[in-house]
Design an enzyme around this catalytic site. Structure first.
Site, short mmCIF file in Angstrom:
data_model
loop_
_atom_site.label_atom_id
_atom_site.label_comp_id
_atom_site.label_asym_id
_atom_site.label_seq_id
_atom_site.Cartn_x
_atom_site.Cartn_y
_atom_site.Cartn_z
N CYS A 266 47.53 32.77 35.49
CA CYS A 266 47.25 31.65 36.37
C CYS A 266 48.44 31.47 37.32
CB CYS A 266 47.03 30.38 35.54
SG CYS A 266 46.80 28.89 36.53
N CYS B 280 50.09 27.79 36.43
CA CYS B 280 50.82 27.50 35.19
C CYS B 280 51.32 28.75 34.46
CB CYS B 280 49.96 26.67 34.25
SG CYS B 280 48.63 27.62 33.47
N CYS C 150 41.21 26.83 34.64
CA CYS C 150 42.24 27.23 33.69
C CYS C 150 42.26 26.19 32.56
CB CYS C 150 43.59 27.28 34.39
SG CYS C 150 44.98 27.54 33.27
N CYS D 263 45.97 24.33 32.63
CA CYS D 263 46.41 23.38 33.66
C CYS D 263 45.25 22.75 34.43
CB CYS D 263 47.39 24.04 34.61
SG CYS D 263 46.64 25.23 35.73
N CYS E 203 34.06 35.91 38.85
CA CYS E 203 34.38 36.13 40.25
C CYS E 203 35.56 35.22 40.56
CB CYS E 203 33.15 35.78 41.07
SG CYS E 203 33.31 36.17 42.80
ZN LIG Z 1 46.72 27.34 34.79
#
Ligand SMILES: [Zn+2]
Length: 158
Positions: free
Chosen positions: A73, A76, A121, A124, A144
């Protein structure tokens, strides 16, 4: 006097009930706490992650990334996808057949007159992309993902 007070109290309570009822969906929507962890995120990255935007197709540097490693990510740093799940979907966005366990939380997105499953995510809360049921292998899934939301870390540079 007593009557006026009661009336005022009644109106106040009624008002609170009325507004909390209508504002409830907004509270739920904001329940997923998204916050900027990576202070270096660009305006475009923030637009995608915090306002559920989408990058232009065929613009991501990650489309041609074929090295072994993990996709994290960009906000984060959580580990989201393994390179082994990546495939070329031809859509113009980095695509994966599966995410790492517990990497994402999903929600149904009705924008643009479509019913799509959007994922965030799990760590976060920022938006990453949509998952579709037309994947090429046995998982049947196609994640995607906006390339701008990902950071690739090759295994060799651990
Ligand atoms: Zn994250």
């Amino acid at each position: 006097m007593k009557y006026n007070l009661d009336k005022r109290t009644f109106l106040k309570l009624f008002g609170i009930t009325f507004f909390s009822f209508f504002l409830m969906p907004f509270k739920f929507a904001n329940a997923v706490t998204k916050k900027v962890i990576n202070e270096n995120l660009t305006k475009k990255q923030k637009e995608i992650m915090f306002n559920e935007g989408t990058e232009r197709p065929f613009t991501s540097d990650l489309l041609n990334e074929k090295r072994e490693g993990f996709y994290h990510c960009a906000n984060c740093g959580a580990k989201l996808f393994a390179s082994t799940a990546k495939f070329d979907s031809g859509t113009g966005w980095p695509s994966f057949t599966e995410a790492l366990p517990g990497a994402f939380k999903t929600k149904i997105d009705y924008s643009f007159g479509m019913r799509r499953i959007e994922y965030h995510c799990a760590n976060c809360g920022v938006h990453h992309g949509h998952v579709f049921a037309d994947g090429p292998n046995e998982t049947g899934k196609r994640f995607c993902n906006n390339g701008l939301c990902l950071i690739f870390k090759p295994s060799s540079s651990n």
